[in-house]
Design an enzyme around this catalytic site. Structure first.
Site, mmCIF file in Angstrom:
data_model
loop_
_atom_site.group_PDB
_atom_site.id
_atom_site.type_symbol
_atom_site.label_atom_id
_atom_site.label_comp_id
_atom_site.label_asym_id
_atom_site.label_seq_id
_atom_site.Cartn_x
_atom_site.Cartn_y
_atom_site.Cartn_z
ATOM 1 N N GLU A 226 0.800 -0.712 -0.016
ATOM 2 C CA GLU A 226 0.072 0.088 0.374
ATOM 3 C C GLU A 226 0.897 1.305 0.292
ATOM 4 O OE1 GLU A 226 -3.003 1.966 -0.023
ATOM 5 O OE2 GLU A 226 -4.015 -0.246 -0.199
ATOM 6 N N GLU B 284 1.794 5.926 -7.709
ATOM 7 C CA GLU B 284 1.137 7.544 -7.591
ATOM 8 C C GLU B 284 1.052 8.643 -7.353
ATOM 9 O OE1 GLU B 284 -2.634 5.877 -5.879
ATOM 10 O OE2 GLU B 284 -3.700 4.225 -6.882
#
Length: 150
Positions: A89, A96
């Site tokens: 994560e 991102e």
């Protein structure tokens, strides 16, 4: 060539702020390095809903493992699996952010692929964690439930 590079670096360092000369020089000691790492964890916790969900589910799995008196090896497996999901994560968030920094507000097929693959890595690790937790937690949990019911 190496003299030119060192001259360029020296002239660049005089125009840059002291704390941002080169990335390997930013963390002046181990404590500062840990502070940056904690800043990343805090950022992910504050801004990433899925990070918080994975942290909660992983914590519940560990607490349930303690309650069910799993062996040390089983608890280690659950802990490592939870850590792998949280790590994925964090990497997803980093990828991102870098992609968003690179493409700004525009759409690019490669940016979509990078983001989708990073999210796919998180999904893969989360599904593996569910399988691991299920195989380690369900049998003793079902035993407890059957003893309680009968």
């Amino acid at each position: 060539m190496s003299q030119q590079t060192s001259t360029e670096t020296a002239s660049q360092s005089s125009t840059m702020p002291k704390n941002r000369e080169l990335s390997w020089r930013v963390a002046s000691n181990l404590f500062v390095s840990f502070r940056y790492a904690w800043a990343g964890l805090r950022y992910a916790f504050r801004t990433q809903r899925n990070f918080r969900i994975h942290l909660l589910v992983g914590t519940l799995a560990l607490v349930l493992g303690i309650y069910l008196q799993l062996t040390a090896v089983e608890m280690a497996i659950i802990g490592l699996t939870t850590g792998a999901v949280l790590t994925m994560e964090l990497l997803n968030t980093a990828i991102e952010s870098v992609v968003d920094l690179t493409v700004k507000q525009s759409y690019h097929d490669l940016a979509k692929i990078a983001k989708d693959c990073a999210a796919g890595a998180v999904l893969t690790s989360a599904l593996a964690a569910v399988i691991v937790a299920g195989s380690l937690l369900l049998p003793p949990l079902l035993q407890r439930i059957l003893l309680w019911v009968s």
